[in-house]
Design a protein around this motif. Structure first.
Motif, PDB file in Angstrom:
ATOM      1  N   ASN B 194      40.621  45.706  35.630  1.00 20.65           N
ATOM      2  CA  ASN B 194      40.462  43.973  35.687  1.00 20.65           C
ATOM      3  C   ASN B 194      41.467  43.623  37.095  1.00 20.65           C
ATOM      4  OD1 ASN B 194      38.343  44.740  33.595  1.00 20.65           O
ATOM      5  ND2 ASN B 194      39.917  44.871  32.656  1.00 20.65           N
ATOM      6  N   GLY B 195      41.965  44.073  37.244  1.00 16.94           N
ATOM      7  CA  GLY B 195      42.927  43.519  38.594  1.00 16.94           C
ATOM      8  C   GLY B 195      43.940  42.430  37.714  1.00 16.94           C
ATOM      9  N   LEU B 196      44.850  41.679  38.146  1.00 13.48           N
ATOM     10  CA  LEU B 196      46.113  41.370  37.409  1.00 13.48           C
ATOM     11  C   LEU B 196      45.542  40.108  37.949  1.00 13.48           C
ATOM     12  CD1 LEU B 196      49.031  43.410  39.136  1.00 13.48           C
ATOM     13  CD2 LEU B 196      48.139  42.906  36.716  1.00 13.48           C
ATOM     14  N   ARG B 197      44.336  39.669  39.236  1.00  7.94           N
ATOM     15  CA  ARG B 197      44.149  38.445  39.121  1.00  7.94           C
ATOM     16  C   ARG B 197      43.771  37.414  37.547  1.00  7.94           C
ATOM     17  NH1 ARG B 197      45.268  36.566  45.021  1.00  7.94           N
ATOM     18  NH2 ARG B 197      44.740  38.388  46.403  1.00  7.94           N
ATOM     19  N   THR B 198      44.096  36.207  37.749  1.00  4.04           N
ATOM     20  CA  THR B 198      42.948  35.866  36.460  1.00  4.04           C
ATOM     21  C   THR B 198      42.005  35.895  37.237  1.00  4.04           C
ATOM     22  OG1 THR B 198      44.857  34.154  36.779  1.00  4.04           O
ATOM     23  CG2 THR B 198      43.476  33.365  35.534  1.00  4.04           C
TER      24      THR B 198
END
Lengths: 200, 200
Positions: B194-198
């Protein structure tokens, strides 16, 4: 941090940097403890005295080698891209840079990653490496606090996972292989920050 | 893949699984080559004959230990969550499961990760590990081809990065620490997929 430069290849004889590079390759292949100055001398087809002309001890070779790896990483934190701007961009800058340092200084970083703290030189290197990791963890926390990173992650765990991923590159990356460092850094950032999933 | 079960703690004496667990801890601490059956016997306060009652050789101990690690990983591929459904969900299932196998069988996976292929048993283990990695790379490719993962990533590189991240957990994870395996698996999936980004 270190005035050791990448050795120039193809030069006749050995300067300090060339001896260091060959020593590091030997340390990685045989282990630091198992690599005596005599082993190094025979690998370089130099006398031990010729090595001692450049280096006071085997430990100095280790120290300079670890300085070269750590200096590359620590230098990233001082670059403008790591020092100013949104925390998420500073984090991305450091991660991308760490992949390049690893690729450019592969044997030195490989040696650093194997250090277990058996001597003062190794313990000092571990202390510097932990300080670098803490600086990155601070960036992860800042990026979370500014709202750029998900709030449901543990910054300490995520920092370890990110460097677990980056450091694992040392196990398989070869500068002559098909993957260049810039593409590799892109894939690391894709995994680490943007996620592999197709944007919704 | 293996009928070795996690040893029950606190039992009087040693059954096969308990001897194996202590042998694996010794292999990890001293190195496989440096751990003789005599060293094991004194660590277990057993006679060598008592060990040979359960195991024909040190190599059999190694083989059973590596079987336990590999069997856990290979078993994941046979679970319904890995065998049916969208490739992205199957990949997530295998990654989450790999974190649990690592946490549940930590010394066994640690031993597996250190195998360098010096003996037939080690080479067979490396062959099985590579086959597992290939199966995961196939899932990454399928997830990309179904449109779930970004098209601009290299599945072979990404698979290496994902397992670099997962395997690095063995270097610091301790079952008694503050991070439990389920939370850890969540953080791995957050980083990996999902990735760390919001989310935007």
């Amino acid at each position: 941090m270190s005035d050791v430069t990448t050795p120039k290849r193809g030069r006749p004889g050995y300067d300090q940097a060339a001896i260091l590079e060959i020593a590091v390759l030997a340390f990685n292949e045989y282990g630091y403890d198992a690599t005596s100055m005599g082993v190094l001398a025979s690998r370089l087809t130099l006398s031990k005295a010729a090595i001692y002309h450049h280096f006071s001890s085997k430990e100095e070779l280790l120290q300079l080698a670890l300085d070269h790896a750590l200096g590359g990483l620590e230098g990233l934190l001082l670059e403008p891209g790591a020092a100013t701007g949104a925390a998420i961009d500073r984090l991305a800058h450091v991660l991308r840079g760490a992949v390049h340092v690893l690729a450019d200084r592969l044997p030195y970083v490989t040696l650093l990653l194997r250090v277990r703290g058996n001597t003062d030189v190794e313990r000092q290197a571990l202390t510097r490496r932990r300080a670098f990791d803490r600086a990155v963890a601070t960036l992860v926390t800042a990026a979370r606090d500014e709202g750029s990173l998900r709030a449901d992650i543990d910054p300490a765990v995520v920092t370890r996972l990110l460097f677990g991923m980056v450091n694992s590159i040392a196990e398989w990356y070869r500068p002559t292989g098909p993957t260049d460092a810039a593409h590799l850094a892109n894939d690391v950032l894709a995994v680490a920050l943007n996620g592999l999933r197709t944007p919704a």
